[in-house]
Structures are given as C-alpha cells and as structure tokens.
Design an enzyme around this catalytic site. Structure first.
Site, PDB file in Angstrom:
ATOM      1  N   GLN A  56     -30.004   4.206 -96.769  1.00  0.00           N
ATOM      2  CA  GLN A  56     -30.400   3.771 -99.079  1.00  0.00           C
ATOM      3  C   GLN A  56     -29.987   4.975 -99.656  1.00  0.00           C
ATOM      4  OE1 GLN A  56     -33.575   1.299 -97.947  1.00  0.00           O
ATOM      5  NE2 GLN A  56     -32.896   0.614 -99.256  1.00  0.00           N
ATOM      6  N   ARG A 113     -42.760   9.430 -96.293  1.00  0.00           N
ATOM      7  CA  ARG A 113     -42.365   8.166 -95.368  1.00  0.00           C
ATOM      8  C   ARG A 113     -40.783   8.168 -95.425  1.00  0.00           C
ATOM      9  NH1 ARG A 113     -41.874   2.197 -94.327  1.00  0.00           N
ATOM     10  NH2 ARG A 113     -40.952   1.513 -92.282  1.00  0.00           N
ATOM     11  N   HIS A 157     -35.086   2.425 -89.164  1.00  0.00           N
ATOM     12  CA  HIS A 157     -34.247   1.495 -90.750  1.00  0.00           C
ATOM     13  C   HIS A 157     -33.357   0.792 -90.969  1.00  0.00           C
ATOM     14  CE1 HIS A 157     -36.971   1.479 -95.230  1.00  0.00           C
ATOM     15  NE2 HIS A 157     -35.966   0.384 -94.821  1.00  0.00           N
ATOM     16  N   ASN A 202     -38.711  -0.930 -88.584  1.00  0.00           N
ATOM     17  CA  ASN A 202     -39.397  -0.682 -89.752  1.00  0.00           C
ATOM     18  C   ASN A 202     -39.125  -2.454 -90.151  1.00  0.00           C
ATOM     19  OD1 ASN A 202     -40.035  -0.427 -93.185  1.00  0.00           O
ATOM     20  ND2 ASN A 202     -38.338  -1.179 -93.376  1.00  0.00           N
ATOM     21  N   GLU A 203     -39.442  -3.297 -90.556  1.00  0.00           N
ATOM     22  CA  GLU A 203     -39.331  -4.421 -90.783  1.00  0.00           C
ATOM     23  C   GLU A 203     -38.690  -5.686 -90.015  1.00  0.00           C
ATOM     24  OE1 GLU A 203     -38.160  -5.495 -95.092  1.00  0.00           O
ATOM     25  OE2 GLU A 203     -39.640  -4.442 -95.476  1.00  0.00           O
ATOM     26  N   ASN A 331     -45.387  -3.495 -95.023  1.00  0.00           N
ATOM     27  CA  ASN A 331     -44.726  -3.256 -96.406  1.00  0.00           C
ATOM     28  C   ASN A 331     -45.013  -5.173 -97.225  1.00  0.00           C
ATOM     29  OD1 ASN A 331     -43.832  -1.500 -94.959  1.00  0.00           O
ATOM     30  ND2 ASN A 331     -41.534  -2.243 -94.944  1.00  0.00           N
ATOM     31  N   TYR A 333     -45.477  -6.395-100.866  1.00  0.00           N
ATOM     32  CA  TYR A 333     -44.316  -6.736-101.724  1.00  0.00           C
ATOM     33  C   TYR A 333     -44.702  -8.078-102.778  1.00  0.00           C
ATOM     34  CZ  TYR A 333     -40.987  -3.476-100.834  1.00  0.00           C
ATOM     35  OH  TYR A 333     -40.926  -1.779-100.311  1.00  0.00           O
ATOM     36  N   GLU A 392     -44.972   0.520 -97.333  1.00  0.00           N
ATOM     37  CA  GLU A 392     -43.767   0.228 -98.400  1.00  0.00           C
ATOM     38  C   GLU A 392     -45.101  -0.855 -99.329  1.00  0.00           C
ATOM     39  OE1 GLU A 392     -40.530  -1.515 -97.783  1.00  0.00           O
ATOM     40  OE2 GLU A 392     -40.116  -0.258 -95.803  1.00  0.00           O
ATOM     41  N   GLU A 446     -29.178  -0.613-102.715  1.00  0.00           N
ATOM     42  CA  GLU A 446     -30.279  -1.489-102.044  1.00  0.00           C
ATOM     43  C   GLU A 446     -30.150  -3.384-101.633  1.00  0.00           C
ATOM     44  OE1 GLU A 446     -34.047  -3.572-101.699  1.00  0.00           O
ATOM     45  OE2 GLU A 446     -33.885  -1.489-102.555  1.00  0.00           O
ATOM     46  N   TRP A 447     -29.436  -2.329-100.464  1.00  0.00           N
ATOM     47  CA  TRP A 447     -28.535  -3.251 -99.124  1.00  0.00           C
ATOM     48  C   TRP A 447     -27.824  -4.122-100.067  1.00  0.00           C
ATOM     49  CZ3 TRP A 447     -29.934  -0.931 -95.254  1.00  0.00           C
ATOM     50  CH2 TRP A 447     -31.130  -0.183 -95.288  1.00  0.00           C
TER      51      TRP A 447
END
Length: 487
Positions: A56, A113, A157, A202-203, A331, A333, A392, A446-447
């Site tokens: 990213q 991180r 990631h 990650n995720e 993470n 949100y 996150e 952002e992907w």
C-alpha cells in the site's frame, strides 16, 4: 462490484469465516493524566503506534530485485481496481522512509507496525534470497530505532509472490505454507536482534474469502466452499510453521502472534444472557482461523456446519497450527454481529442491521464504538488470551484540503474519540489490551478502491507526494501525550 464489496466487508465475510495543529505540551499532558484515577487513563506501559502495509505504501515494485506479487498482477488487470490505479508508485515509501518515520515521531507514537514484502525477500517465493530486499528493512528498522520508535513487523499483508501462485496455486497448496515458514525463519534470523515483536499473517478473514472465494481481491479466484476452507487451513498452518521458525531462528525472547480481523460479536445490550450468547458466537464464528490457532481444533459446530466442505487436516497439522503465541492482534473497525440470547440452538441469534445504522465515509464501516470494548473482552475470556494488541483501528474520511491548506477531519476525530474511550473502559476493567496501532499513518493505496478512500493521519497528494498533517494528528498526539482520551 465496488459498491458491493469493501476493504473489510465484515458481515458476510464473518459468516464465511464461520465456514471456513498544536497539542498541549507533552509534559503537562502526561502529568495531568497521571493525576487522574486509573479509570481515566490507559496502563502506564501502553503501546501507542501507527500502522501501514508494504504494497500500500512502498512503490518501487521493480527495484532492487523485488519479484512480482499477486497484487501487482491483479492491479494491472483491467477492471479490478475502481479508479484504475496500481501500487507501482504508491507513497514512494521505499525511498521516502526516513521522512515518513519522522511523521511517526511528529505524532508522538512510540511504535510502528509495518509489513515486509515477501517478494522483496524471495522473488520466487522460495530458493535464493534477495540480499537487497532485506537490506531495505534493515535500514528501515535502524532508522526507526534511531528516532526512538519500536518496530513491529508483519510478515504477510497479502502480497504473495506471484511465482508461488503460478507454481503451486498459492494458498491452495500446503507448499505455500511451508514456504512461508522458511521465509519467516529467514527474516527472524536477520531482524529479530532489533525487532522484538512479529505479527505473522494479517487478516486471513479478509484475503481468503475475498481473494479465493469471491474473486474481488488478488488473486481473483472464485473457488468452491470446500477449496476456500482448505485455503484457510493452509493459511493457519502457515502461521503455525512461522511461529516455530521464528522461535528456531530468531533471537530468544522474540514475541510472535497473528493479526486477525476477528468476527466481532457485540451483545445487543448488556445482560448476562446476551453476554454469554456473544461469547459462544465469538468462538463459533471464529473457529475457522483464530479458534483453531488458539484451541488446536475446529469446533464441532464449525465441522458440522461445513459438512462435506470441511477442510482436510491431520492431527500433526493441528499441533503445528496451535503452537503457542505470545500475543494476539485484533483488527477492529466495525461491529459485524449484534448478538441476542436465544432459547433455540445454538443459543444465540444474529440481529439484523437497520438501514439507518450510522456509518463512516466507507459505507461498510458502521459506527459501533462498543465493538472495541467487547471484541477483546470476549476474545480474552473465550481463549484465555493474556496479551492483545489492537493491531488496526481507524476510518476513512472525505479528507479534502481546504483553501487554507488544512484538512479538518472532524469525523475521524469523532470516530477515534469514541472508540478509544471504549478501549480505555476495557483496559480499566482489566481486559489485557497492551497496545493500539492506528490505521493508518498516511493515505495510501486502498486495495480495490485505489486511492479514493483515505484512512491516513497524514494527507498525501499522490501527484507530488506531499504529506500534510490532518487535524487528527493533533488529536492523536494529545491522546498519546496524556495516555488517555480527553473529553
């Protein structure tokens, strides 16, 4: 496509997972916080940080021997990214890392991180390492330490080497799990003399379903449920192999754990019955990844629900997967499920979200500050976790530069203020959250949304690469200085 899927499309994603700017002086603020009762501030050794990921922000995708990742291939496929952009240049962090580390110091955070790009280290995924790849992370870590910032590395990631996808089918094969273990051991041997904490993966809850089930993320596949569950199992196996490799090749005492977007269950309201129901739901809805890592088994409910689509595994693999962790990163949100107790099996029910439920600039990002209280509290209870990091948390915002050159991201400040107040509530009650990493240090790629969604503390003009602090920089600086959230 872009209106239906998001960076963290939580509700359906979690179900599939069940299947498979000036601040006050720091000294004065710190003293003020110290004078308050413990309920009003975070633990004295609480870690305040920010976070980014390699694809990213780094750019330089063709420099110094870096190999292709699945995201390089995916973003160059027409129609995959909303604004048609790629991460080829991104934030030019590969060349501007010293400047960007200065931004962390300006915020006052003491931890960072970051993620390491696997194809920079092993361009082919395995085989001969690329010395220039780790040289960059050597320089990055040294500069972080020079500026008084603790490095927290993430090994994966989402930028899987394209060569592994081509050669063995990526995460469809346990060969990728083994390759990841080797990569983890190599990185630990090189960096763990200075990097004390390493996040493995990650995720998984995002990239497994989005990348291999729905075709929305790289590598863009739409596999049957049985194959998706097997992919998730291979990712869990990779985590376990990485933990073992880090312990074998890293400096003694190096801490390691996963970073997962937990399927966050929130009691509809706080009654003993609803809280117990949320505990049960948390365990069941996370069995496909976090649960098997922390328990060494898939729950009976998971296996029954998956049926013929359940992953194939051995007892030896489960033993590897459940190698003990030193911490768990969550993470967080938005709330994914509001849970109510039920007299019917399995003892809990999921309540529907009304259309009027509030959300942030990203429609998927529902505003539920209590999530950051309940998710770690329930996880700690269900799995007896002793150390949790919020790896996150943050939000996108309109983030428009005004005529005076400032970005007044009051909505982000509102979001952070309310979430951090709930996190402070959790730590004051003994929930073992030891640190918090705000996503993200700066606007980035952002992907699937390209550069249209901005999550950063710093505004980035991607044409000039100019970084501009948003109002939230002053807000977060004040939180870190106080070690508390103000009114």
């Amino acid at each position: 496509m872009f209106g239906k899927f998001s960076r963290r499309h939580f509700a359906k994603l979690a179900g599939l997972s069940a299947l498979g700017m000036a601040a006050r002086p720091a000294e004065a603020a710190a003293q003020a916080a110290a004078d308050r009762p413990s309920l009003a501030n975070f633990p004295k050794d609480f870690v305040w940080g920010t976070a980014t990921s390699s694809y990213q922000i780094e750019g330089a995708v063709n420099e110094d021997g870096r190999g292709l990742s699945i995201w390089d291939t995916f973003t160059h496929t027409p129609g995959k990214i909303e604004d048609g952009t790629t991460g080829d240049r991104a934030n030019e962090h590969y060349h501007r890392y010293k400047e960007d580390i200065g931004l962390i110091r300006e915020v006052g955070a003491k931890a960072y991180r970051f993620s390491i790009a696997w194809p920079r280290i092993f361009p082919e995924g395995t085989g001969k390492p690329n010395p220039k790849g780790l040289d960059f992370y050597d320089r990055l870590v040294d500069e972080l330490l020079r500026q008084g910032i603790d490095p927290y590395a993430t090994l994966y990631h989402w930028d899987l080497p394209q060569a592994l996808e081509d050669r063995v089918g990526g995460w469809r094969s346990s060969e990728t799990s083994k390759a990841f273990g080797d990569y983890a051991g190599h990185v630990a041997a090189r960096l763990s003399d200075r990097v004390n904490s390493i996040f493995t993966i990650n995720e998984a809850g995002r990239f497994v379903n989005f990348g291999y089930g729905w075709g929305v993320d790289a590598p863009g596949l739409k596999l049957p449920d049985a194959d998706v569950n097997q992919v998730r199992h291979h990712v869990a196996l990779a985590h376990g192999l990485a933990v073992q490799a880090i312990r074998a090749h890293g400096r003694k005492g190096t801490k390691v754990g996963p970073a997962e977007n937990i399927a966050a269950c929130v009691p509809a309201f706080d009654t003993p019955e609803n809280v117990r129901a949320a505990e049960i739901a948390t365990r069941e809805l996370n069995s496909g990844f976090l649960g098997v890592i922390l328990e060494g088994k898939y729950t009976d409910g998971f296996l029954q629900f998956a049926g013929k689509n359940a992953p194939k595994f051995t007892d030896a693999e489960l033993k590897i997967i459940s190698t003990p962790n030193d911490f768990v990163g969550l993470n967080i949100y938005a709330p994914q499920f509001y849970i109510a107790a039920s007299d019917k099996a399995p003892g809990w029910s999921v309540l529907p979200f009304p259309a009027s439920f509030p959300h942030m600039n990203s429609e998927w990002l529902r505003v539920g500050p209590e999530t950051i209280y309940w998710a770690p509290r329930l996880a700690a209870k269900v799995w007896n976790i002793e150390t949790i990091y919020i790896s996150e948390n943050g939000t996108s915002s309109e983030d428009r530069l005004r005529d005076d050159g400032q970005v007044y991201d009051l909505d982000r400040i509102m979001y952070l203020r309310n979430y951090l107040r709930q996190l402070q509530r959790a730590t004051s009650e003994g929930v073992p959250v030891r640190g918090y990493f705000l996503w993200s240090l700066m606007d980035n790629f952002e992907w699937i949304y390209g550069y249209e969604k901005r999550f950063g503390l710093y505004h980035v003009d991607f044409a000039t690469q100019r970084r501009t602090p948003k109002l939230s920089v002053a807000f977060y600086r004040d939180v870190v200085a106080r070690n508390a959230i103000g009114v």
